[in-house]
Write a protein that holds these residues in place. Structure first.
Motif, PDB file in Angstrom:
ATOM      1  N   SER A  64       0.807  -1.224   0.000  1.00 18.97           N
ATOM      2  CA  SER A  64       0.000   0.000   0.000  1.00 18.97           C
ATOM      3  C   SER A  64       0.836   1.268   0.000  1.00 18.97           C
ATOM      4  N   GLY A  65       2.018   1.213   0.627  1.00 23.27           N
ATOM      5  CA  GLY A  65       2.846   2.406   0.701  1.00 23.27           C
ATOM      6  C   GLY A  65       3.484   2.557   2.066  1.00 23.27           C
ATOM      7  N   LEU A  66       4.173   3.677   2.260  1.00 23.33           N
ATOM      8  CA  LEU A  66       4.950   3.930   3.469  1.00 23.33           C
ATOM      9  C   LEU A  66       4.365   5.121   4.206  1.00 23.33           C
ATOM     10  N   PHE A  67       3.861   4.883   5.393  1.00 22.86           N
ATOM     11  CA  PHE A  67       3.241   5.944   6.185  1.00 22.86           C
ATOM     12  C   PHE A  67       4.257   7.039   6.511  1.00 22.86           C
ATOM     13  N   ASN A  68       3.826   8.282   6.388  1.00 22.13           N
ATOM     14  CA  ASN A  68       4.692   9.435   6.626  1.00 22.13           C
ATOM     15  C   ASN A  68       4.503   9.907   8.071  1.00 22.13           C
ATOM     16  N   LEU A  69       5.252   9.282   8.971  1.00 21.82           N
ATOM     17  CA  LEU A  69       5.131   9.626  10.389  1.00 21.82           C
ATOM     18  C   LEU A  69       5.560  11.063  10.645  1.00 21.82           C
ATOM     19  N   LEU A  82      12.958   3.522   4.679  1.00 18.66           N
ATOM     20  CA  LEU A  82      12.707   3.631   3.240  1.00 18.66           C
ATOM     21  C   LEU A  82      12.256   5.033   2.846  1.00 18.66           C
ATOM     22  N   ARG A  83      11.675   5.756   3.777  1.00 17.75           N
ATOM     23  CA  ARG A  83      11.291   7.151   3.520  1.00 17.75           C
ATOM     24  C   ARG A  83      12.463   8.104   3.705  1.00 17.75           C
ATOM     25  N   GLY A  84      13.570   7.589   4.228  1.00 19.00           N
ATOM     26  CA  GLY A  84      14.695   8.455   4.531  1.00 19.00           C
ATOM     27  C   GLY A  84      14.585   9.110   5.890  1.00 19.00           C
ATOM     28  N   ASP A  85      13.700   8.602   6.739  1.00 17.56           N
ATOM     29  CA  ASP A  85      13.483   9.144   8.079  1.00 17.56           C
ATOM     30  C   ASP A  85      13.934   8.127   9.131  1.00 17.56           C
ATOM     31  N   LYS A  86      14.018   8.574  10.364  1.00 17.87           N
ATOM     32  CA  LYS A  86      14.420   7.709  11.464  1.00 17.87           C
ATOM     33  C   LYS A  86      13.252   7.526  12.434  1.00 17.87           C
TER      34      LYS A  86
END
Length: 435
Positions: free
Chosen positions: A300-305, A342-346
């Motif tokens: 579905s995708g990667l949640f943007n926390l 994968l979003r480039g976030d930690k």
């Protein structure tokens, strides 16, 4: 009755992503949790608190584990337990091919009870003590779930699915019957013992405008109940919503126009949200259930926390069984970390454990009731075992900080690392039960 539990102990007081990390949690290398009549009486250093107890109070000591509040699952489908790990589809096809046929069986109360019993056992073995749960369109599914949860004295939230279009005939209700059935279930179960009710439109495509408005009417009539549904999980789903509701300003607005946003409204997924939608979720104090295992499994995708945090949206974590592939919140945190990578976030280990405990409590508007060890909170807690597997035990030998310990638990941990689960101060699961 007073009970006490000694060991390494951690709980959160605030969101680590806001303000000072050091002030967001309490950690005791040798702590004591004191419980009176199922509620937290005090927590602190064992050397100090132990001296205040009467001599006849037995202290249960866990010398090689971590005592934390029970995990909180903010989105899960108990009727999908037996079709977990169904191969090869994305959301809409997966619903048609696997989910709907499985849910058909829950018109039978006894079937629902059998699945609910197994489902709850799985939660407790995984250290989850509270969950926000989907039933099916059948009243019997909710009666079955609540009857089992009540026997186990659990704090659980559940609701009957509302679904009057774009679904199989055998799972379809109507706006009126859905309203009447939900109203009857609210009157029967809401705030009985530790049980609470959630009005549960499946998602916008399967609900007519009339049905969504009836859901809003129920929320107005019963302001202490929850609203639980799905939002912006899959791009094809979002395009379908746009076709079905052309006179709305996006997916969230479909719900907003029916007065479904608010402090006790929990929207699962929110993978593909616009900033304007995030702003609206934040200003209405609505919550998102972050379901990384499910989002990865269905592609579905990667949640943007980070986006959710920027708009001050309350976020909890959901297993989303059966699109999610694990009951374990530790394994779910593993997936969550990877989605943010994968979003480039930690995703820090402190943030992970906050989301799975106090963050979940806040998402369910239950802060002060569950989620941490503040005085008067219900004493639902678990003990995590650092040495349940040879790999984790060996890895822990090289740890120097709490940050490392939490990260290893969230990367290598699963059901095997839950040594014991307590509900209102009573042990309901320990690893000896499995041997």
């Amino acid at each position: 009755m007073i009970k006490a539990f000694r060991g390494e102990l951690l709980h959160f007081l605030a969101d680590p992503a806001k303000g000072s990390l050091e002030q967001s949690y309490q950690y005791f290398t040798d702590g004591l949790l004191v419980i009176k009549d199922g509620l937290v009486a005090s927590v602190g250093e064992a050397s100090t608190l132990a001296a205040t107890l009467e001599p006849d109070v037995e202290i249960k000591h866990y010398p090689q584990g971590l005592i934390i509040p029970g995990f909180i699952d903010t989105h899960v489908h108990y009727p999908q337990t037996e079709m977990i790990a169904s191969y090869g589809e994305q959301l809409l096809e997966w619903l048609d091919n696997y989910t709907f046929p499985a849910e058909r069986e829950f018109c039978n109360f006894e079937h629902g009870q059998r699945v609910a019993q197994f489902f709850i056992e799985q939660l407790l073995e995984a250290g989850t003590t509270t969950a926000l749960v989907f039933g099916t369109v059948h009243k019997e599914s909710v009666d079955a779930f609540f009857s089992v949860a009540q026997q186990h004295k659990l704090r659980m939230i559940c609701g009957k699915v509302l679904m009057d279009q774009n679904c199989p005939d055998y799972l379809q209700d109507s706006a009126e019957s859905g309203y009447n059935d939900s109203k009857a279930l609210i009157e029967k179960w809401h705030q009985v013992d530790r049980l609470q009710y959630a009005i549960t439109p499946r998602f916008a495509p399967t609900c007519s405008t009339e049905q969504l408005q009836k859901a809003g009417q129920l929320l107005a009539e019963y302001p202490s109940v929850y609203l639980h549904t799905h939002l912006s999980e899959n791009k094809d789903e979002i395009a379908w919503v746009k076709q079905l509701f052309p006179n709305t300003d996006g997916y969230l607005d479909v719900y907003d126009q029916s007065q479904l946003l608010g402090k006790r409204s929990v929207f699962a997924h929110g993978v593909h949200l616009h900033d304007s939608e995030c702003q609206r979720l934040g200003e209405t104090h609505s919550s998102i259930a972050f379901c990384p295992s499910s989002n990865l499994f269905l592609g579905s995708g990667l949640f943007n926390l980070k986006q959710a945090q920027q708009f001050d949206i309350t976020v909890g974590v959901g297993s989303d069984i059966g699109a999610g592939t694990t009951f374990s919140m530790l394994s779910t945190l593993n997936e969550g970390y990877k989605t943010q990578q994968l979003r480039g976030d930690k995703l820090s280990p402190f943030q992970s454990f906050y989301l799975a405990t106090l963050g979940g409590a806040k998402a369910l508007d239950l802060e002060g009731t569950i989620g941490n060890f503040t005085t008067g909170a219900e004493a639902d807690f678990i003990v995590l075992d650092y040495h349940a597997t040879p790999l984790m035990s060996r890895r822990m030998e090289h740890c120097k900080t709490l940050t490392e310990k939490l990260f290893i638990l969230s990367m290598l941990g699963d059901e095997r690392h839950v040594l014991a689960t307590y509900i209102m101060g009573e042990c309901v699961f320990n690893t000896q039960d499995k041997t």
